[in-house]
Design a protein around this motif. Sequence first.
Motif, PDB file in Angstrom:
ATOM      1  N   SER A   1       0.845  -1.202   0.000  1.00 51.68           N
ATOM      2  CA  SER A   1       0.000   0.000   0.000  1.00 51.68           C
ATOM      3  C   SER A   1       0.875   1.245   0.000  1.00 51.68           C
ATOM      4  O   SER A   1       2.041   1.200   0.393  1.00 51.68           O
ATOM      5  N   MET A   2       0.281   2.372  -0.425  1.00 55.58           N
ATOM      6  CA  MET A   2       1.036   3.625  -0.495  1.00 55.58           C
ATOM      7  C   MET A   2       1.475   4.079   0.899  1.00 55.58           C
ATOM      8  O   MET A   2       2.555   4.654   1.047  1.00 55.58           O
ATOM      9  N   ASN A   3       0.660   3.807   1.933  1.00 54.75           N
ATOM     10  CA  ASN A   3       1.060   4.201   3.300  1.00 54.75           C
ATOM     11  C   ASN A   3       2.348   3.488   3.694  1.00 54.75           C
ATOM     12  O   ASN A   3       3.251   4.087   4.290  1.00 54.75           O
ATOM     13  N   ILE A   4       2.397   2.216   3.352  1.00 55.95           N
ATOM     14  CA  ILE A   4       3.586   1.447   3.742  1.00 55.95           C
ATOM     15  C   ILE A   4       4.792   1.896   2.921  1.00 55.95           C
ATOM     16  O   ILE A   4       5.914   1.981   3.442  1.00 55.95           O
ATOM     17  N   VAL A   5       4.566   2.235   1.666  1.00 54.16           N
ATOM     18  CA  VAL A   5       5.665   2.777   0.844  1.00 54.16           C
ATOM     19  C   VAL A   5       6.241   4.011   1.541  1.00 54.16           C
ATOM     20  O   VAL A   5       7.455   4.158   1.684  1.00 54.16           O
ATOM     21  N   THR A   6       5.352   4.895   1.999  1.00 57.14           N
ATOM     22  CA  THR A   6       5.812   6.121   2.662  1.00 57.14           C
ATOM     23  C   THR A   6       6.645   5.794   3.906  1.00 57.14           C
ATOM     24  O   THR A   6       7.724   6.365   4.114  1.00 57.14           O
ATOM     25  N   GLU A   7       6.132   4.857   4.715  1.00 55.11           N
ATOM     26  CA  GLU A   7       6.848   4.521   5.963  1.00 55.11           C
ATOM     27  C   GLU A   7       8.227   3.933   5.654  1.00 55.11           C
ATOM     28  O   GLU A   7       9.220   4.271   6.297  1.00 55.11           O
ATOM     29  N   ILE A   8       8.283   3.055   4.667  1.00 50.28           N
ATOM     30  CA  ILE A   8       9.573   2.410   4.361  1.00 50.28           C
ATOM     31  C   ILE A   8      10.543   3.438   3.767  1.00 50.28           C
ATOM     32  O   ILE A   8      11.733   3.453   4.100  1.00 50.28           O
ATOM     33  N   CYS A   9      10.030   4.329   2.929  1.00 52.22           N
ATOM     34  CA  CYS A   9      10.917   5.369   2.366  1.00 52.22           C
ATOM     35  C   CYS A   9      11.484   6.256   3.479  1.00 52.22           C
ATOM     36  O   CYS A   9      12.663   6.616   3.460  1.00 52.22           O
ATOM     37  N   LYS A  10      10.646   6.580   4.464  1.00 47.75           N
ATOM     38  CA  LYS A  10      11.126   7.404   5.593  1.00 47.75           C
ATOM     39  C   LYS A  10      12.270   6.675   6.287  1.00 47.75           C
ATOM     40  O   LYS A  10      13.292   7.278   6.638  1.00 47.75           O
ATOM     41  N   ASP A  11      12.072   5.378   6.486  1.00 41.82           N
ATOM     42  CA  ASP A  11      13.104   4.585   7.162  1.00 41.82           C
ATOM     43  C   ASP A  11      14.405   4.558   6.346  1.00 41.82           C
ATOM     44  O   ASP A  11      15.502   4.710   6.893  1.00 41.82           O
TER      45      ASP A  11
END
Length: 384
Positions: A79-89
Motif C-alpha cells: 500500500s502507499m502508506n507502507i511505501v511512505t513509511e519504508i521510504c522514511k526509514d
Amino acid sequence: MNNKFRLHNTLIIIGKHSLIYLRDFIIKNAYTKVFVFVDQNTKKHCLPILLKNNYLSTRFLIIELDSFDVFRNSESLKSMNIVTEICKDLLHQNIDKNSLIINLGGGVICDLGGFIASIIKRGVKFINVPTTFMSQIDASIGGKVAVNLNNYKNQIGLFSDPESVIIYPPYNQSLDNLDFNASLAEVLKYGLINNKIFWKNLTIGTSSSLYFKNKIITKKSDLEELISECVKMKIDIVKSDYYDMNDRRKLNFGHSISHALESCFLEKSNLSKSVHSISHGSALALGMICETYLSYRKFKFSETILNEIVSKISKLFPCINYRKVGFLDSFKDHLKIDKKNKDGVYQFTLIKTIGSAVVNVSISDLEVLESLDFYDQIYINGVC
Ligand code: GLY
C-alpha cells in the motif's frame, strides 16, 4: 552449473550456485549500502542462506517490510502508506544513489521492493532474489513493479528493470505445501498460452499431484529445468512487448477474473478478520477455468479440449467458495478497473486452443457471469 538468461539489461541466473553470483556482483560494484528487504518468513528461512553465501561483501542492512504493517497480511503490505513509511526509514538510514536494494521474498516483496527502489531518490539499483516458485517464474522477471490502491490490485506502478534476478530453487523448500502447490497454476498457464508440448508434458498422477516429464513436482524436486523453461517463455513474451500493450497480455490469461476475485477477498478481509485473502494461485485456477470456458465459447474449440484443460486444473485445485463472502457485490467494480480494458469494455486474454493465446477479446458482463456458472457446475459434486 547455473542457467543464465538475459532480458534487456537484466541478467537472470537460475541454479544451486546462483547466490555466489550475488556475492561477486556486490563486491564488483562497491555499493555504499546494501539494503535487504525481507518479511518475517524470508528473514527466518532464506536470509541466513543468502548471508552465508555473501560473507565477503558489504554489511547488509536488513529491513523487515511486514513489520510496517499491523495486519501482517502480505497483500495489504503493498500500500502507499507502507511505501511512505519504508521510504522514511530508508532516508533515515541515509540511503543514497549508490545504494543497492535486494528484494528477498515472493511476489509481494519483489513488487513492493521494486517499486520503492524505483522511486526513492528517483531510483536506486535493485536485485530480485525471489523465494517462492510463483515469483521465480513470474513476478520477479519483466520489470513490472506496483502497489495496490486501497483494495484495487497493482494500480500504481511502473516498468523498472532489476540489475539481476537470482533464482535459487532450494528456497522453495521453505514454503508450505499449500503455497507451493498454488504456484503450479502459473506453470499450467504457460502451457495454455504458449506451448502445447509443455502442456502435454504436465500430467496429473494418481495422488492428484502434477508431474513434469514424468517426474513429480514438489517443493523438494529438482526444479531447475522447469523454472528455466517457464522463465524462457516469459522472457520471449516480454521481449516482444515490454510495455504490455499486446503480446505481453498473453501472460494475463486467467488473470482478469482472478485479480477481480482477489480484490474482492482483499476488500472483505480488510473489513472482517474472519475472511482471509486468497492466494494468487488458487484464484488463478478459478480464473483459468472461467476464461477457458469463455475461450471455448468464443473460439469454438472442441469439448474434448475444454474437458482436458478443466480436468487438469480442477484435479489440482479445490473449489473456491467465492459466493460466501458476498463476492458478487463488488466483483464488477473490480473487473471494470482491469488495466487491459478499453473504453469501459472488458478486454480479456483468451486461448484459441492449447498453446495459443489471443489478446484483447471483448467480453460482456453476461459472459463473465456464464463462465462463473460453468465454474460452479464443474465442482457440483466437489468440496464447495
Ligand atoms: N505477470 C504478468 C506480466 O509480467 O506481464
